[in-house]
Design an enzyme around this catalytic site. Structure first.
Site, PDB file in Angstrom:
ATOM      1  N   LYS A  75      57.548  76.582 -56.677  1.00  0.00           N
ATOM      2  CA  LYS A  75      57.104  75.680 -55.626  1.00  0.00           C
ATOM      3  C   LYS A  75      58.283  74.909 -55.041  1.00  0.00           C
ATOM      4  O   LYS A  75      59.291  74.820 -55.720  1.00  0.00           O
ATOM      5  CB  LYS A  75      56.040  74.733 -56.169  1.00  0.00           C
ATOM      6  CG  LYS A  75      56.605  73.564 -56.991  1.00  0.00           C
ATOM      7  CD  LYS A  75      55.516  72.658 -57.453  1.00  0.00           C
ATOM      8  CE  LYS A  75      55.574  71.284 -56.873  1.00  0.00           C
ATOM      9  NZ  LYS A  75      56.645  70.408 -57.322  1.00  0.00           N
TER      10      LYS A  75
ATOM     11  N   GLU B 277      54.497  58.832 -63.588  1.00  0.00           N
ATOM     12  CA  GLU B 277      55.886  59.052 -64.013  1.00  0.00           C
ATOM     13  C   GLU B 277      56.635  57.727 -63.974  1.00  0.00           C
ATOM     14  O   GLU B 277      56.420  56.927 -63.060  1.00  0.00           O
ATOM     15  CB  GLU B 277      56.569  60.032 -63.067  1.00  0.00           C
ATOM     16  CG  GLU B 277      55.959  61.401 -63.087  1.00  0.00           C
ATOM     17  CD  GLU B 277      56.766  62.368 -62.233  1.00  0.00           C
ATOM     18  OE1 GLU B 277      57.717  62.955 -62.752  1.00  0.00           O
ATOM     19  OE2 GLU B 277      56.444  62.487 -61.050  1.00  0.00           O
TER      20      GLU B 277
ATOM     21  N   HIS C 180      49.761  70.412 -58.992  1.00  0.00           N
ATOM     22  CA  HIS C 180      49.401  70.058 -60.375  1.00  0.00           C
ATOM     23  C   HIS C 180      48.032  69.359 -60.492  1.00  0.00           C
ATOM     24  O   HIS C 180      47.202  69.743 -61.303  1.00  0.00           O
ATOM     25  CB  HIS C 180      50.466  69.154 -60.988  1.00  0.00           C
ATOM     26  CG  HIS C 180      51.865  69.675 -60.846  1.00  0.00           C
ATOM     27  ND1 HIS C 180      52.162  71.008 -60.919  1.00  0.00           N
ATOM     28  CD2 HIS C 180      53.050  69.042 -60.639  1.00  0.00           C
ATOM     29  CE1 HIS C 180      53.471  71.184 -60.770  1.00  0.00           C
ATOM     30  NE2 HIS C 180      54.021  69.999 -60.591  1.00  0.00           N
TER      31      HIS C 180
ATOM     32  N   LYS D  58      55.539  57.888 -58.713  1.00  0.00           N
ATOM     33  CA  LYS D  58      56.855  57.731 -59.340  1.00  0.00           C
ATOM     34  C   LYS D  58      57.033  56.262 -59.689  1.00  0.00           C
ATOM     35  O   LYS D  58      56.415  55.382 -59.085  1.00  0.00           O
ATOM     36  CB  LYS D  58      57.959  58.116 -58.348  1.00  0.00           C
ATOM     37  CG  LYS D  58      57.908  59.559 -57.874  1.00  0.00           C
ATOM     38  CD  LYS D  58      58.655  60.472 -58.799  1.00  0.00           C
ATOM     39  CE  LYS D  58      58.669  61.908 -58.300  1.00  0.00           C
ATOM     40  NZ  LYS D  58      58.897  62.883 -59.357  1.00  0.00           N
TER      41      LYS D  58
ATOM     42  N   ASP E  87      54.087  66.960 -53.338  1.00  0.00           N
ATOM     43  CA  ASP E  87      54.875  67.274 -54.538  1.00  0.00           C
ATOM     44  C   ASP E  87      53.985  67.425 -55.780  1.00  0.00           C
ATOM     45  O   ASP E  87      54.257  68.254 -56.636  1.00  0.00           O
ATOM     46  CB  ASP E  87      55.899  66.143 -54.772  1.00  0.00           C
ATOM     47  CG  ASP E  87      56.844  66.441 -55.917  1.00  0.00           C
ATOM     48  OD1 ASP E  87      57.395  67.557 -55.947  1.00  0.00           O
ATOM     49  OD2 ASP E  87      57.031  65.570 -56.796  1.00  0.00           O
TER      50      ASP E  87
ATOM     51  N   LYS F 281      51.246  74.296 -69.704  1.00  0.00           N
ATOM     52  CA  LYS F 281      51.263  73.288 -70.771  1.00  0.00           C
ATOM     53  C   LYS F 281      50.141  73.587 -71.765  1.00  0.00           C
ATOM     54  O   LYS F 281      49.012  73.886 -71.358  1.00  0.00           O
ATOM     55  CB  LYS F 281      51.073  71.882 -70.184  1.00  0.00           C
ATOM     56  CG  LYS F 281      52.280  71.402 -69.363  1.00  0.00           C
ATOM     57  CD  LYS F 281      52.062  70.002 -68.826  1.00  0.00           C
ATOM     58  CE  LYS F 281      53.127  69.614 -67.824  1.00  0.00           C
ATOM     59  NZ  LYS F 281      54.254  68.880 -68.340  1.00  0.00           N
TER      60      LYS F 281
ATOM     61  N   HIS G 123      53.841  74.856 -63.171  1.00  0.00           N
ATOM     62  CA  HIS G 123      54.165  74.737 -64.601  1.00  0.00           C
ATOM     63  C   HIS G 123      53.117  73.942 -65.373  1.00  0.00           C
ATOM     64  O   HIS G 123      53.025  74.048 -66.589  1.00  0.00           O
ATOM     65  CB  HIS G 123      55.585  74.184 -64.815  1.00  0.00           C
ATOM     66  CG  HIS G 123      55.722  72.715 -64.627  1.00  0.00           C
ATOM     67  ND1 HIS G 123      55.879  72.131 -63.412  1.00  0.00           N
ATOM     68  CD2 HIS G 123      55.751  71.692 -65.528  1.00  0.00           C
ATOM     69  CE1 HIS G 123      55.987  70.829 -63.550  1.00  0.00           C
ATOM     70  NE2 HIS G 123      55.913  70.524 -64.834  1.00  0.00           N
TER      71      HIS G 123
ATOM     72  N   ARG H 222      75.286  81.913 -55.719  1.00  0.00           N
ATOM     73  CA  ARG H 222      75.837  82.109 -54.366  1.00  0.00           C
ATOM     74  C   ARG H 222      77.359  82.061 -54.392  1.00  0.00           C
ATOM     75  O   ARG H 222      78.032  82.690 -53.612  1.00  0.00           O
ATOM     76  CB  ARG H 222      75.307  81.022 -53.427  1.00  0.00           C
ATOM     77  CG  ARG H 222      73.837  81.249 -53.080  1.00  0.00           C
ATOM     78  CD  ARG H 222      73.297  80.080 -52.317  1.00  0.00           C
ATOM     79  NE  ARG H 222      73.992  79.930 -51.029  1.00  0.00           N
ATOM     80  CZ  ARG H 222      73.660  80.569 -49.935  1.00  0.00           C
ATOM     81  NH1 ARG H 222      72.637  81.409 -49.949  1.00  0.00           N
ATOM     82  NH2 ARG H 222      74.320  80.385 -48.813  1.00  0.00           N
TER      83      ARG H 222
HETATM   84  C1  BG6 Z   1      57.372  68.710 -60.457  1.00  0.00           C
HETATM   85  C2  BG6 Z   1      57.603  67.697 -59.357  1.00  0.00           C
HETATM   86  O1  BG6 Z   1      56.608  69.786 -59.991  1.00  0.00           O
HETATM   87  O2  BG6 Z   1      56.691  68.088 -61.539  1.00  0.00           O
HETATM   88  C3  BG6 Z   1      58.406  66.526 -59.881  1.00  0.00           C
HETATM   89  O3  BG6 Z   1      58.297  68.311 -58.287  1.00  0.00           O
HETATM   90  C4  BG6 Z   1      57.742  65.936 -61.103  1.00  0.00           C
HETATM   91  O4  BG6 Z   1      58.570  65.523 -58.882  1.00  0.00           O
HETATM   92  C5  BG6 Z   1      57.425  67.028 -62.139  1.00  0.00           C
HETATM   93  O5  BG6 Z   1      58.640  64.995 -61.670  1.00  0.00           O
HETATM   94  C6  BG6 Z   1      56.578  66.462 -63.268  1.00  0.00           C
HETATM   95  O6  BG6 Z   1      56.450  67.432 -64.286  1.00  0.00           O
HETATM   96  P1  BG6 Z   1      56.204  67.009 -65.817  1.00  0.00           P
HETATM   97  O7  BG6 Z   1      56.014  68.304 -66.524  1.00  0.00           O
HETATM   98  O8  BG6 Z   1      57.409  66.244 -66.254  1.00  0.00           O
HETATM   99  O9  BG6 Z   1      54.965  66.151 -65.802  1.00  0.00           O
END
Ligand code: BG6
Length: 496
Positions: A152, A220, A244, A343, A239, A186, A182, A54
């Site tokens: 996302k 996490e 996921h 988290k 999130d 994996k 994502h 931008r």
């Molecule tokens: C993301 C979330 O999609 O995935 C994050 O927005 C999260 O909050 C992350 O930390 C975790 O991904 P990974 O691959 O580190 O398990």
């Protein structure tokens, strides 16, 4: 070290246009992923990469920063000179507004290669998706070969995700849209399909007659870092679970697809999502727990509370959620799927535990109840599969037994480099393979289930349970009697 390309489909020449081109995701994941596939000789010679920003970021600063990210992104030996060759393919283009005037430079650059396919990667907030797609179309930059990749979050509700979709399909057809999750890129997640559908041993006991429960954990240790603003509007449910964890649940629960083609796989995942039992006020109180981290400590290091991290006095956002999910179909009736994610938990790990039922008749009654077998699929940080089985203790004392684990560690079994999730996904986009991307109807089915939780949380006014940063989180609160989360740390793991 090169990835074997024996069965790989050729990638046709392309222009990749990355919106949010100087953003964190682009630097950490998108460009390094393309770079490593370039090193692996998987990209054609003819490609161009446009970073859409931008504001005018200084050329030198941009490329120096990117060089650092690329160098940190993978630890294997490659010719570092290739980074400069790769950079020669890249160009920064400033687009302040989505108007034909501001798209002039991009249009000219793309039209220099009229035969290339164009991939527009939208790594921006989703409210920009509509205006970008609309402007691309108006500028004549969308044709049958074009593709659009969406990051996302795709909205924050069923209604907003439909609204975004309505805007995008004015420019792109569903078969040109790639919604990235994502987790599906994996290696270990893809291995779930191979584990299930290439091993006779498991598939025949893969149902509620043999499986008592399934546990899926994505824990996490990090807090919300610098994403407090985004996170406070989303929380763990939106999130992580909406995408996921639900995708992992689908891969475990789906029927075998007739073919490994995008719509065959996506149809089966959709059936699972449509079979998820919706929640009401009473069900969320019984079957869900939401939590928020308070202050805590890990190895003597003091950790802030969530409120301190986001610098607010109050917030009802959950940083942890655990859910007992029910899949109302023939295969899974009476097998709960427990999901938990949070988290600031004790460690970063993701795993799926399949708890098999105990044997039908105990011929060793003196030894007490026989625990069921467990199949443990560890997705990260280590990639490992374990089968926990009862084994006789050697020596006298009759038939004494204990659970012993048969382990398959990926790193010990394979010498290949483990590519990052984004590498596989971006290459799939370039090849036009949508198998690992969500279709709009899957997304909507996921939203319907998630919204039943959000709405019932509101109605029941379910409060967050505080858990200490660095702890296991309050997931045990939804467990039935005799059930517990299998394990939370490497130490618990060693204890088996
Ligand atoms: C993301 C979330 O999609 O995935 C994050 O927005 C999260 O909050 C992350 O930390 C975790 O991904 P990974 O691959 O580190 O398990």
């Amino acid at each position: 070290m090169s990835v074997s390309l024996k069965n790989a489909m050729i990638i046709k020449p392309f222009n990749a246009v990355v919106y949010g081109g100087d953003g964190d995701l682009a630097f950490r994941k998108i460009y390094p992923a393309l770079f490593h596939r370039f090193v692996d000789n998987q990209l054609p010679n003819e490609f161009k990469l446009f970073a859409i920003t931008r504001t005018d970021k200084k050329h030198g600063v941009f490329f120096q920063e990117l060089r650092n990210f690329i160098e940190q992104s993978a630890a294997y030996d490659y010719d570092k000179g290739l980074i400069d060759v790769f950079f020669k393919k890249m160009r920064i283009i400033v687009v302040a507004n989505h108007t034909e005037a501001d798209y002039h430079e991009l249009k000219t650059a793309i039209e220099e290669q009229p035969n290339y396919q164009s991939v527009y990667y939208l790594s921006t907030p989703s409210d920009a998706f509509g205006p970008i797609c609309d402007c691309l179309k108006r500028c004549g930059l969308v044709n049958a070969k074009s593709k659009v990749v969406l990051e996302k979050p795709l909205g924050n509700s069923l209604a907003s995700s439909k609204e975004i979709h309505q805007k995008i399909i004015k420019s792109f057809n569903e078969n040109q849209i790639y919604r990235i999750d994502h987790y599906l890129g994996k290696e270990t997640v893809q291995n779930l399909m191979v584990l299930r559908f290439a091993n006779h041993l498991f598939e025949y006991s893969w149902n509620s007659e043999h499986i008592e429960s399934v546990q899926i954990t994505v824990a996490e240790s990090l807090g919300v870092e610098k994403r407090g603003d985004y996170y406070d509007h989303s929380g763990a449910l939106l999130d992580m679970v909406q995408n996921h964890l639900l995708q992992l649940l689908c891969l475990i629960a789906m029927e075998p697809p007739a073919k490994l083609e995008a719509d065959f796989v996506r149809n089966e995942k959709l059936k699972v999502l449509n079979s998820l039992r919706l929640y009401d006020k009473d069900a969320v109180i019984k079957d869900t727990v939401r939590g928020q981290y308070s202050r805590g400590a890990v190895n003597g290091v003091q950790l802030n509370s969530y409120l301190e991290d986001i610098e607010k006095y109050a917030s009802n956002t959950e940083t942890f959620v655990a859910i007992k999910a029910h899949i109302d179909n023939w295969r899974w009736k009476n097998t709960p799927f427990y999901l938990q994610t949070g988290k600031r938990m004790s460690a970063r790990y993701s795993e799926i535990v399949i708890n098999f039922r105990s044997v039908k008749h105990n011929v060793f009654p003196l030894q007490g109840e026989i625990p069921g077998n467990q199949l443990i699929i560890r997705l990260q940080p280590e990639e490992r599969i374990e089968l926990v089985q009862m084994t006789k203790l050697p020596g006298p004392g009759g038939y004494r037994y204990k659970p012993i684990s048969l382990k398959l560690d990926y790193v010990d079994s394979f010498t290949e480099r483990f590519p990052e999730a984004y590498e596989r996904l971006i290459v799939d986009v370039l090849r036009g393979n949508q198998t690992l991307f969500m279709r709009q109807d899957e997304l909507e089915a996921a939203w319907i289930w998630i919204e039943s939780i959000v709405k019932s949380w509101d109605e029941s006014k379910l409060k967050n349970v505080l858990y200490e940063a660095g702890s296991h989180g309050p997931g045990d609160l939804i467990m039935d009697k005799n059930q517990k989360w299998l394990r939370h740390t490497e130490d618990d793991f060693k204890a088996i």
